[in-house]
Motif scaffolding. Structure first.
Motif, mmCIF file in Angstrom:
data_model
loop_
_atom_site.group_PDB
_atom_site.id
_atom_site.type_symbol
_atom_site.label_atom_id
_atom_site.label_comp_id
_atom_site.label_asym_id
_atom_site.label_seq_id
_atom_site.Cartn_x
_atom_site.Cartn_y
_atom_site.Cartn_z
ATOM 1 N N GLU A 14 -3.280 49.404 25.900
ATOM 2 C CA GLU A 14 -4.418 49.411 26.837
ATOM 3 C C GLU A 14 -4.081 50.448 27.907
ATOM 4 O OE1 GLU A 14 -4.782 45.662 28.970
ATOM 5 O OE2 GLU A 14 -2.889 45.963 30.009
ATOM 6 N N ALA A 31 -4.854 50.111 31.042
ATOM 7 C CA ALA A 31 -4.764 49.424 32.335
ATOM 8 C C ALA A 31 -3.381 49.514 32.983
ATOM 9 C CB ALA A 31 -5.142 47.952 32.152
ATOM 10 N N TYR A 81 -3.118 36.909 31.192
ATOM 11 C CA TYR A 81 -3.170 37.403 32.567
ATOM 12 C C TYR A 81 -4.429 36.969 33.332
ATOM 13 C CZ TYR A 81 -5.888 40.728 29.785
ATOM 14 O OH TYR A 81 -6.773 41.283 28.898
ATOM 15 N N ARG A 92 -8.047 39.295 36.535
ATOM 16 C CA ARG A 92 -6.641 39.344 36.078
ATOM 17 C C ARG A 92 -5.670 38.765 37.097
ATOM 18 N NH1 ARG A 92 -5.722 44.090 31.743
ATOM 19 N NH2 ARG A 92 -3.589 43.371 31.813
ATOM 20 N N SER A 99 -13.513 46.764 31.252
ATOM 21 C CA SER A 99 -12.879 47.531 30.172
ATOM 22 C C SER A 99 -13.834 47.671 28.989
ATOM 23 C CB SER A 99 -11.612 46.802 29.719
ATOM 24 O OG SER A 99 -11.037 47.474 28.628
ATOM 25 N N ARG A 121 -16.560 52.037 20.666
ATOM 26 C CA ARG A 121 -17.462 50.909 20.409
ATOM 27 C C ARG A 121 -18.810 51.160 21.065
ATOM 28 N NH1 ARG A 121 -14.685 45.054 20.422
ATOM 29 N NH2 ARG A 121 -13.286 46.028 18.914
HETATM 30 N N1 GAP Z 1 -7.284 46.100 29.509
HETATM 31 C C1 GAP Z 1 -7.998 45.022 28.919
HETATM 32 C C2 GAP Z 1 -8.223 45.199 27.486
HETATM 33 O O1 GAP Z 1 -7.674 46.088 26.852
HETATM 34 P P1 GAP Z 1 -9.563 44.217 25.457
HETATM 35 O O2 GAP Z 1 -10.661 43.201 25.447
HETATM 36 O O3 GAP Z 1 -8.403 44.007 24.542
HETATM 37 O O4 GAP Z 1 -9.094 44.304 26.977
HETATM 38 C C3 GAP Z 1 -11.229 46.155 25.963
HETATM 39 O O5 GAP Z 1 -10.195 45.642 25.155
HETATM 40 C C4 GAP Z 1 -12.259 46.890 25.136
HETATM 41 O O6 GAP Z 1 -11.617 47.891 24.341
HETATM 42 C C5 GAP Z 1 -13.001 46.014 24.139
HETATM 43 O O7 GAP Z 1 -14.103 45.362 24.743
HETATM 44 C C6 GAP Z 1 -13.454 47.027 23.109
HETATM 45 O O8 GAP Z 1 -14.637 47.664 23.525
HETATM 46 C C7 GAP Z 1 -12.327 48.039 23.124
HETATM 47 N N2 GAP Z 1 -11.403 47.831 21.988
HETATM 48 C C8 GAP Z 1 -10.400 46.935 21.917
HETATM 49 N N3 GAP Z 1 -9.774 47.035 20.732
HETATM 50 C C9 GAP Z 1 -10.390 48.014 20.043
HETATM 51 C C10 GAP Z 1 -10.208 48.599 18.759
HETATM 52 N N4 GAP Z 1 -9.229 48.209 17.948
HETATM 53 N N5 GAP Z 1 -11.051 49.593 18.365
HETATM 54 C C11 GAP Z 1 -12.038 50.014 19.187
HETATM 55 N N6 GAP Z 1 -12.247 49.511 20.407
HETATM 56 C C12 GAP Z 1 -11.442 48.521 20.842
#
Ligand code: GAP
Length: 509
Positions: A214, A216, A311, A335, A370, A375
């Protein structure tokens, strides 16, 4: 062709998304953005950046590295807790995410509900009230209760890490392997999603690193640097866009779940105790951002989390109606002070803010927004692509992209390739290209050129014809209505500036 196949094939044919390293048969869940895709992606990123950074005097941006000190991921909890629950089917040897199997089961019940509602809408006609029907029709109410019970139990089992119960749930629901149809499942096991790599020249001295899962954490570790150098006062935010990597097991549904993807994240630092109010506010602001694109309020909904990440003290997804149903598009997470406190502990460095109004130091709380850029791309692209039957019975493929995001804003088309029309068209292109992405096309009959621009999502076409030579007027064609209007050549720039002015899109959020 299934819906998803249709999108994948259009994305390829019109230069939006290609499979990665396709000449070697591609790499699963890894994709390349092509000439039009990269422009659409950049426009989405810019639209986000402007709304978050440019329009908020208390939000600034950074661009942290993908590589981070490995202790970062111990502190963030990713080494110990960034896992997916996996289950294997013993007959097909296919591996699945146990929670996704259960969610897909619920999505099927939801489909049945939708069918009941559509049937009733036809039966009752104009008098139909879907909200009332959903809360009073016994069958629909029953379906909804079943979904709620299943998801609640799944959430609670995952929360307690009770993987035996997750397996029991799969058995009780008689979920079969989509590949083999068999219900011969293994136990559910946890699997860490981070990709490891090495830094350093020799095998002995190399340091184990992770590719960030991530963006973040790059913000958290820079919190005090930004706060001090930017003289930021709480509440303030730090925004970032960039690549993240996850070794997704169930990587499917095109660019919905990728192994290498891009996030657009913002951490908002606030005084402890104010998180509920900021969390509610950011949920609404982010929903409004999505709605500003005009893709229909009915295609979005909030999903409040039962199972909270390690978190968070509250979390919700903004879900979008993708071709395969409502799925997470963006996450809003309260968080707490988890990350900053943990980085303090692991680094031995203070990450505190001196609040001049309270005259005290504290570790701020954080509300995060986030959204996955890829997507978001899929949401926009899948909503926009449609086949239309025209009045004369012919069909056209239309990519009804929000104009502000379209890769090409305007196509300049000389009616014929002679009589000075191409020269005039190129002059107009040179004039407009300073402010807008412009295409020039002189090949084929003008009708076919319109169709091609429709399929590429170009919102406007300007045609230069013989009348232009006489009275310096052109036609402007609107992609969606297909209406053509005759306007002065000199007015084109002003009209486009007005239609594509970001202020007109974002001012209501
Ligand atoms: N920092 C918080 C975080 O990463 P997350 O819900 O795991 O939270 C946030 O991810 C956003 O990232 C998701 O809502 C999605 O839009 C995108 N995302 C997460 N995993 C993904 C993946 N494997 N492929 C494409 N987009 C992804």
């Amino acid at each position: 062709m299934t819906d998803l196949k249709k999108f994948i094939s259009h994305a390829k044919e019109y230069g939006f998304v290609f499979p990665s390293s396709e000449i070697y048969d591609g790499l699963s869940a890894v994709y390349d953005y092509a000439q039009n895709g990269v422009a659409l992606k950049k426009n989405i990123r810019d639209y986000w950046w402007k709304s978050m950074v440019q329009l908020h005097s208390n939000i600034v941006g950074i661009d942290a590295s993908i590589f981070m000190h490995p202790t970062t991921w111990k502190a963030s909890g990713h080494v110990d807790a960034f896992n997916d629950p996996l289950i294997d089917n013993k007959d097909s040897k296919k591996r699945y995410r146990a929670d996704v199997l259960v969610e897909d089961y619920c999505a099927k019940i939801e489909n049945k509900m939708d069918k009941e509602i559509t049937k009733a809408a036809k039966r009752f006609g104009e008098a139909f009230n879907p909200e009332e029907f959903k809360t009073t029709n016994p069958r629909v109410v029953g379906y909804q209760e079943k979904i709620n019970t299943i998801l609640k139990r799944l959430g609670q089992s995952l929360e307690k890490e009770d993987l035996v119960d997750v397996r029991n749930l799969i058995e009780e629901l008689e979920i079969a392997c989509p590949e083999s149809g068999s219900r011969n499942w293994t136990d559910v096991k946890q699997f860490n999603l981070m990709f490891g790599t090495k830094l350093g020249a020799s095998a002995e001295s190399a340091m184990d690193l992770y590719l960030r899962p991530e963006t973040a954490q790059g913000i958290f570790v820079n919190f005090l640097n930004v706060q001090k150098t930017g003289r930021m006062k709480i509440p303030f935010g730090i925004a970032q866009t960039g690549k993240a990597f996850r070794n997704e097991i169930v990587a499917r549904q095109f660019i919905f779940r990728m192994r290498e993807f891009e996030q657009m994240e913002m951490q908002f630092f606030i005084p402890p105790g104010t998180q509920k109010e900021w969390y509610d506010q950011w949920k609404q602001t982010r929903l409004n951002w999505h709605l500003s694109l005009g893709m229909g309020a009915e295609n979005y909904r909030f999903h409040d989390h039962e199972k909270l990440a390690h978190y968070a003290d509250a979390a919700a997804d903004i879900e979008f109606k993708f071709p395969f149903g409502f799925k997470e598009l963006e996450g809003i997470h309260s968080r707490t002070d988890f990350d900053l406190k943990s980085h303090e502990e692991f680094s031995g460095k203070k990450l505190q803010y001196f609040d001049p109004e309270l005259n005290e130091n504290y570790v701020p709380y954080v509300v995060e927004t986030s959204v996955g850029l890829d997507r978001m791309f899929l949401a926009v692209f899948s909503w926009a692509l449609r086949e239309e039957t025209l009045e004369d019975g012919s069909t056209r493929t239309l990519l009804k992209l929000p104009a502000i995001l379209a890769p090409t804003k305007v196509a300049i088309l000389p009616l014929v390739k002679k009589d000075g029309l191409p020269e005039l068209a190129k002059q107009l292109m040179d004039d407009l290209k300073w402010n807008h992405a412009v295409a020039y096309d002189e090949k084929d009959a003008v009708g076919r050129r319109y169709r091609r621009q429709d399929a590429l999502g170009t919102p406007y076409c300007i045609t230069i014809d013989h009348q232009t030579l006489e009275d310096r007027t052109v036609t402007i064609r609107d992609r969606d209505s297909m209406k053509q209007e005759r306007i002065a050549l000199d007015a084109v720039g002003g009209i486009l500036n007005e239609k594509l002015d970001i202020k007109n899109w974002l001012k209501n959020i």
